[in-house]
Design a protein around this motif. Structure first.
Motif, mmCIF file in Angstrom:
data_model
loop_
_atom_site.group_PDB
_atom_site.id
_atom_site.type_symbol
_atom_site.label_atom_id
_atom_site.label_comp_id
_atom_site.label_asym_id
_atom_site.label_seq_id
_atom_site.Cartn_x
_atom_site.Cartn_y
_atom_site.Cartn_z
ATOM 1 N N ALA A 10 54.711 -32.115 -48.688
ATOM 2 C CA ALA A 10 53.826 -32.528 -49.782
ATOM 3 C C ALA A 10 52.554 -33.167 -49.259
ATOM 4 C CB ALA A 10 54.552 -33.508 -50.708
ATOM 5 N N VAL A 11 52.607 -33.724 -48.061
ATOM 6 C CA VAL A 11 51.414 -34.299 -47.438
ATOM 7 C C VAL A 11 50.789 -33.306 -46.456
ATOM 8 C CG1 VAL A 11 50.530 -36.178 -46.005
ATOM 9 C CG2 VAL A 11 52.286 -36.642 -47.731
ATOM 10 N N LEU A 12 51.630 -32.599 -45.712
ATOM 11 C CA LEU A 12 51.117 -31.687 -44.684
ATOM 12 C C LEU A 12 50.222 -30.602 -45.273
ATOM 13 C CD1 LEU A 12 50.997 -30.538 -41.831
ATOM 14 C CD2 LEU A 12 53.202 -29.409 -42.264
ATOM 15 N N LEU A 13 50.650 -29.976 -46.363
ATOM 16 C CA LEU A 13 49.868 -28.858 -46.901
ATOM 17 C C LEU A 13 48.484 -29.287 -47.372
ATOM 18 C CD1 LEU A 13 49.887 -25.803 -47.640
ATOM 19 C CD2 LEU A 13 50.476 -26.548 -49.939
ATOM 20 N N PRO A 14 48.348 -30.296 -48.250
ATOM 21 C CA PRO A 14 46.989 -30.679 -48.653
ATOM 22 C C PRO A 14 46.163 -31.264 -47.508
ATOM 23 C CG PRO A 14 48.605 -32.164 -49.619
ATOM 24 C CD PRO A 14 49.370 -31.032 -49.023
ATOM 25 N N SER B 202 55.537 -21.381 -47.632
ATOM 26 C CA SER B 202 54.900 -20.077 -47.847
ATOM 27 C C SER B 202 53.386 -20.197 -47.815
ATOM 28 C CB SER B 202 55.359 -19.482 -49.186
ATOM 29 O OG SER B 202 54.765 -20.129 -50.300
ATOM 30 N N ARG B 203 52.868 -21.295 -48.332
ATOM 31 C CA ARG B 203 51.410 -21.484 -48.313
ATOM 32 C C ARG B 203 50.920 -21.677 -46.880
ATOM 33 N NH1 ARG B 203 52.962 -25.080 -52.944
ATOM 34 N NH2 ARG B 203 52.635 -23.808 -54.807
ATOM 35 N N LEU B 204 51.681 -22.436 -46.089
ATOM 36 C CA LEU B 204 51.320 -22.582 -44.676
ATOM 37 C C LEU B 204 51.436 -21.248 -43.952
ATOM 38 C CD1 LEU B 204 53.129 -25.955 -43.848
ATOM 39 C CD2 LEU B 204 50.654 -25.588 -43.962
ATOM 40 N N ALA B 205 52.470 -20.482 -44.276
ATOM 41 C CA ALA B 205 52.663 -19.179 -43.623
ATOM 42 C C ALA B 205 51.510 -18.234 -43.932
ATOM 43 C CB ALA B 205 53.987 -18.570 -44.070
ATOM 44 N N VAL C 261 47.111 -36.771 -53.003
ATOM 45 C CA VAL C 261 46.237 -36.719 -54.185
ATOM 46 C C VAL C 261 44.790 -36.456 -53.776
ATOM 47 C CG1 VAL C 261 45.270 -38.072 -56.071
ATOM 48 C CG2 VAL C 261 47.726 -38.125 -55.674
ATOM 49 N N ALA C 262 44.251 -37.310 -52.917
ATOM 50 C CA ALA C 262 42.851 -37.154 -52.514
ATOM 51 C C ALA C 262 42.645 -35.892 -51.681
ATOM 52 C CB ALA C 262 42.388 -38.378 -51.736
ATOM 53 N N PHE C 263 43.632 -35.558 -50.821
ATOM 54 C CA PHE C 263 43.508 -34.346 -50.002
ATOM 55 C C PHE C 263 43.444 -33.096 -50.879
ATOM 56 C CE2 PHE C 263 46.298 -36.952 -46.969
ATOM 57 C CZ PHE C 263 45.195 -37.512 -46.359
ATOM 58 N N GLY C 264 44.073 -33.162 -52.052
ATOM 59 C CA GLY C 264 44.036 -32.033 -52.961
ATOM 60 C C GLY C 264 42.738 -31.926 -53.727
ATOM 61 N N ILE C 265 42.155 -33.071 -54.080
ATOM 62 C CA ILE C 265 40.944 -33.076 -54.908
ATOM 63 C C ILE C 265 39.701 -32.714 -54.106
ATOM 64 C CG2 ILE C 265 39.363 -34.624 -56.153
ATOM 65 C CD1 ILE C 265 41.843 -35.977 -57.345
ATOM 66 N N VAL C 266 39.530 -33.315 -52.946
ATOM 67 C CA VAL C 266 38.261 -33.162 -52.224
ATOM 68 C C VAL C 266 37.943 -31.707 -51.881
ATOM 69 C CG1 VAL C 266 37.031 -33.743 -50.094
ATOM 70 C CG2 VAL C 266 38.204 -35.539 -51.390
ATOM 71 N N GLN D 101 49.204 -34.583 -59.230
ATOM 72 C CA GLN D 101 48.421 -33.922 -58.181
ATOM 73 C C GLN D 101 48.803 -32.451 -58.083
ATOM 74 O OE1 GLN D 101 49.798 -33.361 -54.578
ATOM 75 N NE2 GLN D 101 48.014 -32.066 -54.326
ATOM 76 N N GLU D 102 50.091 -32.161 -58.197
ATOM 77 C CA GLU D 102 50.528 -30.768 -58.117
ATOM 78 C C GLU D 102 50.108 -29.972 -59.349
ATOM 79 O OE1 GLU D 102 54.518 -29.907 -56.779
ATOM 80 O OE2 GLU D 102 53.491 -29.825 -54.847
ATOM 81 N N VAL D 103 50.187 -30.593 -60.519
ATOM 82 C CA VAL D 103 49.698 -29.929 -61.735
ATOM 83 C C VAL D 103 48.214 -29.615 -61.586
ATOM 84 C CG1 VAL D 103 49.203 -30.263 -64.194
ATOM 85 C CG2 VAL D 103 51.454 -30.858 -63.282
#
Length: 742
Positions: free
Chosen positions: A303-307, A377-380, A640-645, A548-550
């Motif tokens: 949950a932290v690694l991907l964003p 899967s997203r990382l892959a 949260v912030a990693f997803g928004i920026v 954040q995921e929504v």
């Protein structure tokens, strides 16, 4: 015949013997304004004679006098007076093109007054002089907890049409503040006693003498549609909500310096010892700050690694130490005996404390199996070979589980035996109903990665299991949002309309679990709540990670939907507004954004500890009468912030420029000293754009901005007067074509 209360029976008798003050027509619906000596009624009449009465003053406990009645350019104003106080009612018709009326009732006590209990404010009526208890109707949606104060129902006997009733609960804040009550669970009821019921004042706090309080602020949208299936219900719900939303007093958003918030959060994540634990030869993130008892979880790491990986690519900066630390521990979550990634670190699973149903060895919460695999899967798909191997090695087990349960998952099951440990969320409510959509999303990702059509076929089989669930498809907000995107992708791939219908249904279910009002009483005065997204349908608080995921899922949905004309315009507008307000609100999950007095005391924190100076999100923001952070300070909410920026800021490095928008934007093109792009959303709504220097100690060139509904209709746009220095803000319409030159 439905039973009714004595209060409803006497109210109907009074109404049927009342005096019609006047009648107004809007569209094909006459609206009678009727006074019965105790209260004012607004009676909407369908062309076939079906009737629905709305009580515009809620305190019908004493005889009242009609003091005044006058028509204005905006509508009708009526004043009533009794011994306990006076009531004013304003009625208007805000959209001439739609069958919507809006009324506000305000009450001024003659003395300090404890409000009396009253019946709900909507009364279905039969044709002619038929009784309320002879009617029948179907309630499709109503308020749960602190969500929007809405009621959506169909009058089926007589078969007349549908009503979308929306209470602007923001207007009730002074009432709740004065009486110490909550605006949760006010709009609902059981047929035929439905509508708004003001909260009971058990605290003994009165309404103050001579102070005016709004006691109802209702928007009513009528339709002659009697929907025959879940898809017609969801489309009517979405279009009605959008029609009312455009009329609401929508609170202002403000710009937050998300790049700065991100840097503070990254520093805390990297250096705060409460965020980490060492186990099984690797470093892992805790789920909550200073929670050293619970074993590491696969979902938390991913949950932290991907964003963070998304931000790393966007920024061009090197965050390899923390990325490698998170990445290196992933393979330890693979259980070779089961053949899949598991939730808890196998080496420490024995340390689970059994304090919750899922905190037992071998127990799987159904949605949780798919969530880490989705992130793998997203990382892959980004080219991560280790993530690809872990994913592909886990898929046979995942498919086996799906087929075993016939694509209808329980809540908990044993991973080794597949024994169902908890079948339903509550008796008669079924299991985790949106998991088929999350599974379909995972299968689509696997198909994109491998080209193996078995995965596409699995996605289609699972997705069709959502058929027939209605708005109850919602189990957990992020899963329902993932489902909506997967269904849209399936529609684009197969052109099978059922997937588009199901996608709309999922969006309707999400929007039925948001809070379209601003809670300004108690602690909530310190943070915005408008368009808050609740993680579960009965959750009493909003949660940072799920929001954040929504946000990420709906952002992707809108980008995908841009090329699909069949997606409802109401969906595109409402989701853009949802994202705009998420960006505005989620900054307040960070403790430094809140005064200490609204954060839970140490002894009230369920898990770990809260560091009020740490830029790591609290899990929970509560109703105004409760303190927030009671669940804990969630490390996995650091994304949260990693997803928004990366999604909301577009970099132009050679100009030292970042362009921020709080609507999703697409089709960015740079040519020489010109940047063009397209805003999403609805053209009738407005959003915020800001131009921000990448390096604050260096200037950006002088900019000119133009916007319009097409590239040929752009006009110059000026920055807001409040903008200072290199930072400039602009207010723009959705669906605009933007051009920035320097």
């Amino acid at each position: 015949m439905k039973p009714i209360s004595a209060l409803t029976s006497s109210s109907q008798d009074n109404l049927e013997n009342g005096t019609v003050l006047l009648e107004k027509a809007f569209g094909c619906y006459p609206l009678q304004i009727l006074f019965d000596g105790f209260c004012l009624w607004l009676v909407a009449i369908w062309p076939d004679g079906g009737r629905m009465a709305f009580r515009a003053g809620l305190f019908n406990t004493e005889k009242l006098q009609l003091k005044s009645q006058r028509e204005t350019t905006d509508g009708i104003q009526i004043a009533l007076e009794g011994k306990t106080g006076s009531t004013k009612i304003n009625l208007n018709f805000p959209d001439p093109a739609k069958p919507i009326f809006h009324y506000t009732a305000s009450f001024t006590p003659a003395f300090d007054l404890l409000p009396p209990n009253a019946a709900r404010d909507i009364m279905p009526l039969f044709k002619g002089q038929g009784r309320t208890q002879n009617t029948s109707g179907r309630i499709h949606a109503s308020q749960i907890g602190l969500r929007s104060g809405l009621l959506f129902f169909t009058l089926e006997q007589p078969k007349s049409g549908s009503v979308f009733y929306f209470q602007n609960l923001t207007a009730l804040n002074p009432f709740c503040e004065a009486t110490g009550t909550s605006a949760g669970d006010l709009v609902g009821g059981s047929w035929p006693e439905i509508g708004l019921k003001l909260p009971e004042t058990s605290s003994g706090k009165p309404l103050k003498k001579d102070k005016e309080y709004v006691i109802s602020d209702a928007y009513v949208c009528l339709s002659d549609a009697v929907p025959s299936d879940n898809y017609e219900i969801s489309r009517l719900y979405l279009d009605s909500l959008a029609a009312v939303y455009r009329l609401l007093p929508i609170p202002e958003t403000k710009y937050h310096d998300w790049p700065d918030i991100l840097k503070r959060g990254l520093d805390g994540l990297s250096n705060h010892k409460g965020c980490w634990k060492f186990a099984d030869g690797r470093s892992y993130l805790n789920a909550y700050v200073s929670d050293y008892k619970t074993p590491p979880e696969s979902m938390v790491q991913l949950a932290v690694l991907l964003p963070l990986t998304d931000f790393d690519e966007w920024s061009g900066e090197d965050h390899s130490p923390i990325i490698e630390a998170l990445h290196n521990g992933l393979e330890n979550f693979y259980d070779p005996q089961l053949g899949t990634i598991v939730r808890w670190l196998p080496a420490l699973e024995k340390n689970l404390d059994w304090s919750e149903e899922q905190k037992e060895p071998g127990v799987m919460d159904s949605w949780y199996l798919h969530h880490p695999l989705l992130n793998l899967s997203r990382l892959a798909l980004k080219g991560d070979a280790n993530a690809k191997k872990l994913l592909l090695d886990s898929l046979p087990y995942t498919i086996k589980v799906a087929r075993h349960f016939s694509y209808e998952w329980p809540v908990f099951y044993n991973m080794a035996t597949l024994e169902v440990l908890k079948a339903e969320t509550a008796p008669g409510k079924g299991g985790e109903k949106d998991v088929p959509g999350a599974y379909a999303h995972l299968m689509l990702q696997a198909w994109k990665l491998t080209g193996n059509k078995t995965y596409l076929e699995e996605a289609c089989r699972a997705a069709k299991k959502l058929d027939g669930l209605g708005l109850d498809v919602f189990y957990q907000a992020n899963n329902t949002a993932f489902s909506a995107g997967a269904l849209l992708s399936l529609y684009k791939e197969t052109k099978d309309k059922i997937f588009l219908d199901l996608s709309h249904l999922c969006i309707a279910a999400i929007l039925n679990n948001v809070q379209l009002w601003e809670c300004n009483y108690g602690n909530a005065r310190h943070y915005p709540t408008f368009f808050a997204v609740y993680p579960l349908k009965d959750a009493p608080y909003t949660a940072a990670y799920e929001e954040q995921e929504v946000f990420a899922a709906l952002h992707e949905f809108l980008i995908e939907a841009d090329s699909v004309d069949e997606v409802l315009p109401s969906v595109k507008m409402l989701l853009a507004e949802c994202l705009r307000h998420i960006i505005n609100r989620v900054a307040y999950y960070y403790p430094p954004m809140l005064p200490n007095e609204v954060i839970a005391d140490k002894e009230d924190v369920k898990t770990g500890e809260i560091d009020p100076n740490l830029w790591i999100a609290l899990e929970d923001l509560q109703d105004g009468w409760n303190r927030s952070g009671q669940v804990g300070q969630e490390v996995y909410g650091a994304g949260v912030a990693f997803g928004i920026v990366p999604r909301q800021y577009h970099r132009v490095d050679e100009a030292n420029l970042m362009v921020f928008t709080d609507y999703p934007a697409a089709n960015f093109r740079k040519s020489g000293n010109t940047l063009t792009f397209q805003l999403q959303g609805g053209s009738e709504m407005q959003c915020r754009m800001a131009t921000v220097p990448i390096k604050k100690d260096k200037p950006i060139p002088k900019l000119t901005v133009a916007a319009g509904q097409s590239s040929k209709k752009r006009m110059p746009v000026h920055a807001l007067a409040t903008a200072k220095g290199a930072f400039k803000e602009y207010i723009l319409n959705g669906c605009s074509s933007i051009k920035i030159e320097w």
